[in-house]
Design an enzyme around this catalytic site. Structure first.
Site, mmCIF file in Angstrom:
data_model
loop_
_atom_site.group_PDB
_atom_site.id
_atom_site.type_symbol
_atom_site.label_atom_id
_atom_site.label_comp_id
_atom_site.label_asym_id
_atom_site.label_seq_id
_atom_site.Cartn_x
_atom_site.Cartn_y
_atom_site.Cartn_z
ATOM 1 N N THR A 1 -6.188 2.351 9.483
ATOM 2 C CA THR A 1 -4.501 3.523 9.979
ATOM 3 C C THR A 1 -5.308 4.843 10.744
ATOM 4 O OG1 THR A 1 -3.318 3.099 8.469
ATOM 5 C CG2 THR A 1 -3.476 5.483 8.981
ATOM 6 N N GLU B 1 0.834 -0.970 -0.423
ATOM 7 C CA GLU B 1 0.202 -0.094 0.181
ATOM 8 C C GLU B 1 1.099 1.554 0.216
ATOM 9 O OE1 GLU B 1 -2.805 0.432 3.512
ATOM 10 O OE2 GLU B 1 -3.471 2.566 2.626
ATOM 11 N N ASP C 1 -6.362 -3.967 0.949
ATOM 12 C CA ASP C 1 -7.265 -4.089 2.294
ATOM 13 C C ASP C 1 -7.575 -5.436 1.551
ATOM 14 O OD1 ASP C 1 -8.073 -0.827 0.731
ATOM 15 O OD2 ASP C 1 -7.281 -1.388 2.821
ATOM 16 N N ILE D 1 -0.502 -1.643 7.665
ATOM 17 C CA ILE D 1 -1.638 -1.051 8.818
ATOM 18 C C ILE D 1 -2.988 -0.648 8.124
ATOM 19 C CG2 ILE D 1 -2.314 0.154 10.519
ATOM 20 C CD1 ILE D 1 0.433 1.299 11.807
ATOM 21 N N ASP D 2 -4.016 -2.042 8.134
ATOM 22 C CA ASP D 2 -5.412 -1.768 7.501
ATOM 23 C C ASP D 2 -5.986 -1.345 8.784
ATOM 24 O OD1 ASP D 2 -7.645 -1.760 5.542
ATOM 25 O OD2 ASP D 2 -7.878 -3.538 6.887
ATOM 26 N N ASP E 1 -1.414 -4.740 2.846
ATOM 27 C CA ASP E 1 -1.303 -3.280 3.952
ATOM 28 C C ASP E 1 -0.262 -3.589 5.384
ATOM 29 O OD1 ASP E 1 -4.265 -1.897 4.244
ATOM 30 O OD2 ASP E 1 -2.842 -1.097 5.098
#
Ligand SMILES: O=P(O)(O)O[C@H]1[C@H](O)[C@@H](O)[C@@H](O)[C@@H](O)[C@@H]1O
Ligand code: MG
Ligand code: MG
Length: 286
Positions: free
Chosen positions: A94, A69, A219, A91-92, A89
């Site tokens: 954020t 990402e 995601d 940190i999904d 990803d």
């Protein structure tokens, strides 16, 4: 038939290591930058975690490719090839991370010949490790996962997201979709603020369906195989076959519920992730 179990186990180990970085930053003050909209945030931790994951994987598997990402946000071209590819990803959720809302996940999917072979979603604050390998079942902290099997839409809890898109068309489509479902009625609509963890609720049976328009491949690629291996159905919002680059998805406990949701909801236009001039995920943030 290649066996990717070593890659899966390595992916799980580095997700757990990287979660230490997320958790140590979770309570700290964060410097926030904006990407595609005032609600599409990135922090130094997102970028650092992605670099840690990619360098660890590249060190062990130097021939493998990546779709990350924050690498895409920094201008790297998004191209899915037949090569072994890690879709990350870091940190999904954020926005949740910035606000200390306790649902943040590291999401790692792995493809070969453009087919998802395994997915890992580690919900760091909850310490919940969801994973699945194609043909091997889905698990949460080592326990097998199964969807609810619900067939009746009026008995469903449906999860969705109010994503980062805040233009009038996206907002009116998003809100009217929720109203249409509530009027069916469904039992409830929920949103945790992380597409990956949202979708994993379908695999646990705690929710019966998830749908979203506007998210990105990173995601949902991992949670898609987790739902499928838990016995669920994953498809496009127009009822066609799931396409992780289309930025549209329905995941459900049964085909009946998935089809019913496809009849009720509408999608707003958004470019595909793999469209060359698609700048939705990238803003040149360094
Ligand atoms: O936290 P992210 O990795 O940016 O993912 C978010 C996304 O930005 C937001 O628009 C929504 O789609 C959320 O469901 C994603 O988790
Ligand atoms: Mg995300
Ligand atoms: Mg992210």
């Amino acid at each position: 038939m290649a066996n990717w179990t070593d890659c899966l186990n390595f992916g799980i180990s580095i997700a757990k290591q990287a979660s230490e970085v997320v958790l140590s930053a979770f309570q700290q003050h964060k410097e926030v930058k904006l990407k595609s909209s005032p609600a599409d945030l990135v922090t130094e931790t997102d970028q650092r975690v992605e670099k840690i994951l990619i360098s660890a994987i590249r060190n062990r598997y130097p021939q493998h490719r990546f779709i990350g990402e924050e690498s895409v946000a920094a201008g790297e071209r998004l191209e899915l090839t037949d090569s072994p590819t890690w879709i990350i990803d870091p940190i999904d959720g954020t926005v949740n991370f910035v606000h200390r809302f306790p649902f943040v996940a590291i999401s790692i999917a792995f493809t070969f010949n453009k087919q998802i072979q395994f997915g890992i979603v580690y919900s760091c604050v909850e310490d919940k490790l969801f994973y699945a390998q194609r043909g091997g079942g889905a698990f949460l902290n080592g326990e097998p996962l199964y969807v609810s099997g619900q067939q009746d839409i009026s008995r469903c809890v449906v999860v969705t997201e109010i994503g980062a898109e805040r233009d009038d068309v996206a907002l009116s489509t998003t809100t009217s979709n929720i109203c249409r479902l509530l009027k069916l009625p469904v039992h409830g609509v929920r949103a945790l603020g992380t597409a990956a963890v949202d979708m994993c609720q379908v695999a646990t049976g705690g929710a019966d369906a998830y749908y979203h328009i506007g998210m990105h491949c990173w995601d949902i690629a991992a949670s898609a195989i987790i739902v499928q291996e838990a016995g669920g159905v994953v498809m496009d919002t127009d009822g066609s076959e799931f396409d992780m680059m289309s930025r549209r998805v329905i995941a459900a406990s049964s085909a009946t519920v998935a089809d019913r949701i496809a009849q009720v909801i509408q999608a707003f236009p958004c470019c595909r992730d793999d469209e060359d001039n698609c700048r939705c995920g990238a803003t040149g943030v360094n």
